[in-house]
Write a protein that holds these residues in place. Structure first.
Motif, PDB file in Angstrom:
ATOM      1  N   MET A   1       0.842  -1.170   0.000  1.00 37.45           N
ATOM      2  CA  MET A   1       0.000   0.000   0.000  1.00 37.45           C
ATOM      3  C   MET A   1       0.893   1.241   0.000  1.00 37.45           C
ATOM      4  N   ILE A   2       0.506   2.278  -0.700  1.00 37.34           N
ATOM      5  CA  ILE A   2       1.280   3.508  -0.778  1.00 37.34           C
ATOM      6  C   ILE A   2       1.146   4.265   0.542  1.00 37.34           C
ATOM      7  N   LYS A   3       2.267   4.758   1.024  1.00 35.44           N
ATOM      8  CA  LYS A   3       2.247   5.542   2.254  1.00 35.44           C
ATOM      9  C   LYS A   3       1.518   6.856   2.011  1.00 35.44           C
ATOM     10  N   ASN A   4       0.832   7.314   3.045  1.00 38.99           N
ATOM     11  CA  ASN A   4       0.153   8.593   2.977  1.00 38.99           C
ATOM     12  C   ASN A   4       0.838   9.551   3.950  1.00 38.99           C
ATOM     13  N   ARG A   5       0.276  10.727   4.106  1.00 42.68           N
ATOM     14  CA  ARG A   5       0.914  11.752   4.935  1.00 42.68           C
ATOM     15  C   ARG A   5       0.171  12.004   6.249  1.00 42.68           C
ATOM     16  N   ILE A   6      -0.663  11.086   6.705  1.00 48.74           N
ATOM     17  CA  ILE A   6      -1.436  11.331   7.922  1.00 48.74           C
ATOM     18  C   ILE A   6      -0.515  11.593   9.100  1.00 48.74           C
ATOM     19  N   LYS A   7       0.426  10.705   9.338  1.00 48.94           N
ATOM     20  CA  LYS A   7       1.321  10.857  10.494  1.00 48.94           C
ATOM     21  C   LYS A   7       2.157  12.136  10.377  1.00 48.94           C
ATOM     22  N   GLU A   8       2.681  12.376   9.193  1.00 45.66           N
ATOM     23  CA  GLU A   8       3.489  13.577   8.954  1.00 45.66           C
ATOM     24  C   GLU A   8       2.691  14.843   9.275  1.00 45.66           C
ATOM     25  N   LEU A   9       1.449  14.893   8.808  1.00 41.36           N
ATOM     26  CA  LEU A   9       0.614  16.079   9.037  1.00 41.36           C
ATOM     27  C   LEU A   9       0.200  16.194  10.499  1.00 41.36           C
ATOM     28  N   ARG A  10      -0.071  15.063  11.102  1.00 34.55           N
ATOM     29  CA  ARG A  10      -0.447  15.050  12.517  1.00 34.55           C
ATOM     30  C   ARG A  10       0.699  15.579  13.370  1.00 34.55           C
ATOM     31  N   SER A  11       1.911  15.125  13.065  1.00 36.66           N
ATOM     32  CA  SER A  11       3.103  15.516  13.834  1.00 36.66           C
ATOM     33  C   SER A  11       3.506  16.966  13.595  1.00 36.66           C
ATOM     34  N   ALA A  13       1.420  19.439  12.808  1.00 35.84           N
ATOM     35  CA  ALA A  13       0.362  20.379  13.168  1.00 35.84           C
ATOM     36  C   ALA A  13       0.799  21.195  14.381  1.00 35.84           C
ATOM     37  N   ASN A  14       0.298  22.417  14.483  1.00 35.99           N
ATOM     38  CA  ASN A  14       0.650  23.267  15.614  1.00 35.99           C
ATOM     39  C   ASN A  14      -0.618  23.659  16.346  1.00 35.99           C
ATOM     40  N   PRO A  15      -0.900  23.084  17.493  1.00 41.11           N
ATOM     41  CA  PRO A  15      -0.126  22.064  18.198  1.00 41.11           C
ATOM     42  C   PRO A  15      -0.300  20.694  17.554  1.00 41.11           C
ATOM     43  N   LYS A  16       0.611  19.785  17.909  1.00 42.42           N
ATOM     44  CA  LYS A  16       0.541  18.428  17.371  1.00 42.42           C
ATOM     45  C   LYS A  16      -0.799  17.802  17.727  1.00 42.42           C
ATOM     46  N   ILE A  17      -1.272  16.940  16.837  1.00 45.54           N
ATOM     47  CA  ILE A  17      -2.548  16.251  17.052  1.00 45.54           C
ATOM     48  C   ILE A  17      -2.249  14.784  17.335  1.00 45.54           C
ATOM     49  N   LEU A  22      -7.289  13.083  16.604  1.00 48.93           N
ATOM     50  CA  LEU A  22      -7.677  13.008  15.201  1.00 48.93           C
ATOM     51  C   LEU A  22      -8.917  12.136  15.045  1.00 48.93           C
ATOM     52  N   SER A  23      -8.932  11.035  15.756  1.00 48.54           N
ATOM     53  CA  SER A  23     -10.075  10.136  15.734  1.00 48.54           C
ATOM     54  C   SER A  23     -11.345  10.865  16.181  1.00 48.54           C
ATOM     55  N   GLU A  24     -11.220  11.656  17.244  1.00 40.62           N
ATOM     56  CA  GLU A  24     -12.373  12.424  17.753  1.00 40.62           C
ATOM     57  C   GLU A  24     -12.851  13.449  16.727  1.00 40.62           C
ATOM     58  N   LYS A  25     -11.923  14.132  16.070  1.00 37.45           N
ATOM     59  CA  LYS A  25     -12.285  15.126  15.049  1.00 37.45           C
ATOM     60  C   LYS A  25     -13.055  14.467  13.899  1.00 37.45           C
ATOM     61  N   LEU A  26     -12.618  13.276  13.518  1.00 36.92           N
ATOM     62  CA  LEU A  26     -13.298  12.566  12.434  1.00 36.92           C
ATOM     63  C   LEU A  26     -14.697  12.110  12.865  1.00 36.92           C
ATOM     64  N   ARG A  27     -14.803  11.665  14.103  1.00 40.62           N
ATOM     65  CA  ARG A  27     -16.116  11.241  14.617  1.00 40.62           C
ATOM     66  C   ARG A  27     -17.088  12.420  14.684  1.00 40.62           C
ATOM     67  N   GLU A  28     -16.564  13.611  14.996  1.00 37.63           N
ATOM     68  CA  GLU A  28     -17.395  14.815  15.008  1.00 37.63           C
ATOM     69  C   GLU A  28     -17.985  15.090  13.631  1.00 37.63           C
ATOM     70  N   LYS A  29     -17.318  14.606  12.611  1.00 38.56           N
ATOM     71  CA  LYS A  29     -17.797  14.772  11.234  1.00 38.56           C
ATOM     72  C   LYS A  29     -18.741  13.638  10.831  1.00 38.56           C
TER      73      LYS A  29
END
Length: 169
Positions: A1-11, A13-17, A22-29
């Motif tokens: 599977m091709i790597k994505n940038r989720i971890k990179e973007l999470r790390s 982020a200011n502040p880091k997520i 992140l899971s909670e933010k997605l559930r809110e959606k």
């Protein structure tokens, strides 16, 4: 599977997520999945079947879906019109159909002109498919970024491994 940038973007982020945040933010959606699934997505071991997850992640990180999924190095593709994976795939298919990158578009038209630049004759010249593959590969190597060349080569290696496994069966 091709790597994505989720971890990179999470790390970055200011502040880091955290993964939990992140899971909670997605559930809110309104998206449903397990924390384990999100971790698998981040590691590139699985890919969400639901494109809404990709779109929501892209929205959270304020990037395009193609950037998030590693298809481009441009964070926001709005100027190119890629808002969904489907739109990107449609554009990719158009590029593939372009003669420069399509090995099956091997036939060339040779036009011969007569006096006054009038068309005298049109010939279809078939190209050897192996030579055409080499030409397409050279076009790709020349036109892709170093990062995307690495992805392309890795995909090729995986195809060879799969081919060898099938040959053993």
């Amino acid at each position: 599977m091709i790597k994505n940038r989720i971890k990179e973007l999470r790390s970055s982020a200011n502040p880091k997520i955290t993964l939990k945040e992140l899971s909670e933010k997605l559930r809110e959606k309104g998206l449903l999945f397990t924390d384990s699934q999100l971790s698998q997505y981040e590691q590139g071991n699985r890919s969400p079947r639901n494109d809404d997850i990709w779109r929501a992640l892209a929205e959270i990180f304020d990037v395009s879906v193609p950037y998030l999924t590693g298809f481009t190095n441009i964070k926001n593709e709005e100027t190119q019109g890629f808002n969904t994976v489907e739109e990107f795939e449609e554009y990719r298919q158009k590029i593939f159909n372009n003669h420069k990158y399509n090995p099956h578009a091997g036939a060339e038209l040779k036009q011969t002109f007569g006096p006054g630049k009038s068309l005298k004759k049109i010939e279809i010249i078939e190209t050897d498919i192996k030579e055409r593959y080499k030409e397409v590969a050279n076009n790709l190597v020349r036109d892709l970024s170093d990062e995307n060349n690495e992805k392309w080569l890795e995909y090729g290696r995986l195809l060879i491994q799969e081919q060898k496994l099938k040959e053993k069966l």
